[in-house]
Design an enzyme around this catalytic site. Sequence first.
Site, PDB file in Angstrom:
ATOM      1  N   LYS A   9       0.841  -1.196   0.000  1.00  0.00           N
ATOM      2  CA  LYS A   9       0.000   0.000   0.000  1.00  0.00           C
ATOM      3  C   LYS A   9       0.877   1.247   0.000  1.00  0.00           C
ATOM      4  O   LYS A   9       2.070   1.218   0.335  1.00  0.00           O
ATOM      5  CB  LYS A   9      -0.942   0.027   1.203  1.00  0.00           C
ATOM      6  CG  LYS A   9      -0.249   0.046   2.580  1.00  0.00           C
ATOM      7  CD  LYS A   9       0.186   1.429   3.049  1.00  0.00           C
ATOM      8  CE  LYS A   9       0.872   1.370   4.412  1.00  0.00           C
ATOM      9  NZ  LYS A   9       1.549   2.635   4.777  1.00  0.00           N
ATOM     10  N   GLY A  96       7.517   1.151   4.788  1.00  0.00           N
ATOM     11  CA  GLY A  96       6.315   1.978   4.768  1.00  0.00           C
ATOM     12  C   GLY A  96       5.286   1.515   3.765  1.00  0.00           C
ATOM     13  O   GLY A  96       4.400   2.285   3.379  1.00  0.00           O
ATOM     14  N   ASP A 134      -2.977  -1.343  10.912  1.00  0.00           N
ATOM     15  CA  ASP A 134      -3.421  -1.165   9.532  1.00  0.00           C
ATOM     16  C   ASP A 134      -3.713  -2.477   8.818  1.00  0.00           C
ATOM     17  O   ASP A 134      -3.964  -2.489   7.617  1.00  0.00           O
ATOM     18  CB  ASP A 134      -2.401  -0.337   8.736  1.00  0.00           C
ATOM     19  CG  ASP A 134      -1.027  -0.993   8.673  1.00  0.00           C
ATOM     20  OD1 ASP A 134      -0.825  -2.021   9.341  1.00  0.00           O
ATOM     21  OD2 ASP A 134      -0.157  -0.466   7.955  1.00  0.00           O
TER      22      ASP A 134
END
Length: 308
Positions: A9, A96, A134
């Site tokens: 993502k 990330g 997440d």
Amino acid sequence: MLTLYAPAKINWFLEVTGKRPDGYHELVTVMQAISLYDRLDFKTRSEPGLALTCNIDLGPPEKNLVYRAGELLRARYAPDRGASVHLEKKVPHGAGLGGGSSDAAAAVVGLNKLWGLKLENRVLENLVSEVGSDCAFFVQGGVALCTGRGEIIEHKAPIPRVHLVILYPNIVLPTVDVYRDLSRHLTYQPRNCYFFHDEGARNSAKTLPRVIFNRLEESALRVSPELREVWQKTSAEAGVTCRFVSGSGSSIAFVMEDGPAAQTLARTLEDRGLGRAFAVTTVTVGVSEHQDAGDRSIRGTNQAGQRL
């Protein structure tokens, strides 16, 4: 055997609005799945419990998010069942890009299907959010507004496909270090998210920059001199409409004018020795049995160091 693909993502928008009593940070973020994948293979086995293998050294399996998510599902819904799971890592770690979180989501989606549990997506999202903030996003993926710790998800209509290049500069940047730096600079006024209010901006790669923002970007660049050096070396690349640090780093995302420009930039970045580069697109789903056709990884290596 069941095979699932777990997408990485990016964050189109990420604002940290404060720190919570439980120690987590309060977020407003727009997450977007992209066509860079890990692969997980699932097989049933007669013995209860999970057996996890991987193409890289995971360390103790019980500390891996795949194992933790899978065992959580098994303990609550299928204590007598067993499965073998093999994880092929391609999404870089500490970048990330949410690779570990997506793998955890794939674990609960895959075992739910393998064992015929027929649990709804919302149940799977709530379950896997106990493993990581997440993780829940990746159950359905696409694009979503996420708040709280990142576990409160509001899925949105897909945006037109965007071509990107993801540059991983071979730097592992611990999230905790980035948030620690941010905590020293909590004097800013939180920025409002207009990503879903400005339809004209999100419908074109040329106008996307006006709704893209990452509060963690400056902290990531402060924490890592190596990342800062790569950032400075990539300030004027051809075909780029904007760039930003992905999540807490260390990957840099470049929004591209089109697919050929993305392919060219990915090759150029690797040829210059700046890291592993992937030409990708946005995708409209999360964990799936199929890779999106936009997956065009450029001559990178996987985490085992093998050429792709």
